[in-house]
Scaffold this active site. Structure first.
Site, short mmCIF file in Angstrom:
data_model
loop_
_atom_site.label_atom_id
_atom_site.label_comp_id
_atom_site.label_asym_id
_atom_site.label_seq_id
_atom_site.Cartn_x
_atom_site.Cartn_y
_atom_site.Cartn_z
N LYS A 18 58.36 41.49 57.62
CA LYS A 18 57.15 40.76 57.16
C LYS A 18 57.10 39.39 57.82
O LYS A 18 58.13 38.86 58.29
CB LYS A 18 57.14 40.59 55.64
CG LYS A 18 58.30 39.79 55.03
CD LYS A 18 58.15 38.29 55.03
CE LYS A 18 59.37 37.58 54.45
NZ LYS A 18 59.45 36.16 54.74
N ASP A 26 61.99 38.16 47.84
CA ASP A 26 61.07 38.80 48.79
C ASP A 26 61.38 40.27 49.03
O ASP A 26 61.13 40.80 50.10
CB ASP A 26 60.92 37.99 50.08
CG ASP A 26 62.20 37.87 50.87
OD1 ASP A 26 63.22 38.39 50.41
OD2 ASP A 26 62.18 37.25 51.94
O1 C5P Z 1 65.53 35.16 45.73
P1 C5P Z 1 66.37 34.91 46.93
O2 C5P Z 1 67.74 35.51 46.82
O3 C5P Z 1 65.70 35.26 48.20
O4 C5P Z 1 66.57 33.34 46.98
C1 C5P Z 1 67.58 32.71 47.72
C2 C5P Z 1 67.71 31.27 47.26
O5 C5P Z 1 66.55 30.53 47.68
C3 C5P Z 1 67.76 31.10 45.76
O6 C5P Z 1 69.08 31.14 45.29
C4 C5P Z 1 67.14 29.73 45.56
O7 C5P Z 1 68.11 28.73 45.80
C5 C5P Z 1 66.13 29.63 46.66
N1 C5P Z 1 64.77 29.99 46.22
C6 C5P Z 1 64.02 29.06 45.51
N2 C5P Z 1 62.74 29.40 45.12
C7 C5P Z 1 62.20 30.58 45.45
C8 C5P Z 1 62.94 31.54 46.19
C9 C5P Z 1 64.23 31.20 46.56
O8 C5P Z 1 64.48 27.96 45.22
N3 C5P Z 1 60.96 30.84 45.08
#
Ligand code: C5P
Length: 329
Positions: free
Chosen positions: A10, A136
């Site tokens: 994506k 995502d």
């Molecule tokens: O959800 P994901 O594992 O992709 O997120 C990785 C990190 O990115 C999270 O631990 C967080 O620190 C940050 N994050 C965030 N806000 C989001 C998505 C991710 O702060 N909306």
């Protein structure tokens, strides 16, 4: 039984970062768009138990930290299924980030596993499991053009937009997403302290992008004749969206730290992109082009300049699902 599926990547067509929430995540507003670049995932089931990940790319973790592993563990539990699951990842996507490669792999694995097991999770349960593993992942359960809100995990499929040519550039730097968010927070805190009245609060900024997006959706999907909104020939709605001035907030924190990425964006623009941007928190950059030919020529030119560039095309939801299954035997 072994099933082979394509895990498409994506890009983000605009991404706005809102307030930091109590759980540490940030409110997001983004439009995800699936593209033709992909990995191939093979899922098979044997006797015994456990999850085995095979991949020749040393950068891909083979242990429980791999998103595929986490999703399979949860899905096997939810389905009450048993067996030794083997996940073979044929890595074609760059591991650099921004394309959601690991997330796409996990969703492809989940759907492949269901088929191998001949069992299906209820749609709500799929969304719950994938959202728990990463923000995502759920978008890949929809494919095509998808509105992402919440922390990016709440997804709303939008009407298919015409396939649009694009070029993906993958500079060889790794950007840490949590660090990029932390840097964003630092900037916002600094700015608000320095000029409390002039900088719009995080929520105002979200409302602003929300307005831009609804205006665009209204124009693209309302069914009202185009002349009501504007004169002239109708353009590709995808190019209209990006022309509406949408942008990716991560550029503000990632470009100063990695000037090479900012240069990559300029190189895409110079090569004729109608719109160029960082995808997610990077390091992937992409450009949208008026035609496949223009994208091919631009990719060649960028490669001559030393960039890792690939021409591809955005995938509508129909194409995404039509091309999802490679084989099943
Ligand atoms: O959800 P994901 O594992 O992709 O997120 C990785 C990190 O990115 C999270 O631990 C967080 O620190 C940050 N994050 C965030 N806000 C989001 C998505 C991710 O702060 N909306």
């Amino acid at each position: 039984m072994t099933i082979s599926v394509r895990a498409f990547a994506k890009i983000n067509l605009g991404l706005r970062i809102g307030a930091r929430r109590e759980d540490g995540f940030h409110e997001l507003l983004t439009v995800y768009q699936t593209i033709g670049l992909h990995d191939v995932i093979r899922v098979s089931l044997g006797r015994g138990s456990g999850i085995e990940i095979r991949c020749s790319d040393p950068k891909v973790p083979k242990d429980a930290s791999n998103t595929c592993h986490r999703v399979v563990e949860q899905a096997m539990g939810a389905l009450g299924a048993r067996g030794h699951v083997v996940i073979d990842i044929e890595k074609r996507l760059p591991v650099q980030g921004g394309l959601g490669g690991a997330s796409a792999n996990a969703v492809a694995t989940l759907l492949g596993l269901e088929r191998v097991l001949k069992k299906a999770l209820p749609a709500g349960e799929r969304l719950r499991i994938t959202a728990e593993v990463g923000s995502d992942l759920p978008l890949f359960l929809a494919g095509g053009t998808v509105l992402g809100v919440g922390r990016g995990e709440q997804v709303y499929p939008l009407e298919d937009l015409p396939a649009t040519a694009c070029v993906v550039v993958t500079p060889e730097v790794g950007v840490s997403t949590p660090k990029a968010f932390a840097e964003w927070d630092r900037r916002m805190a600094g700015q608000t302290a320095a000029s409390k009245l002039t900088v719009p609060a995080a929520s105002d900024r979200m409302v602003e992008l929300g307005r831009e997006l609804s205006a665009w959706l209204g124009e693209s999907y309302s069914g009202a004749p185009r002349q009501i909104f504007r004169r002239g020939r109708a353009e590709n709605p995808l190019l209209e969206l990006v022309r509406a001035g949408i942008k990716n907030d991560f550029e503000e924190v990632v470009f100063p730290e990695y000037p090479e990425l900012s240069e990559g964006k300029s190189a895409l623009e110079r090569a004729g992109a109608k719109y160029a941007s960082l995808s997610g928190s990077g390091s992937t950059l992409y450009g949208l082009f008026a035609s496949k030919e223009a994208a091919r020529t631009a990719a060649q030119r960028l490669r001559k300049q030393g960039w890792l560039a690939q021409a591809t095309v955005t995938l509508t939801r129909k194409q995404y699902w039509r091309k999802f299954l490679v084989s099943s035997f």
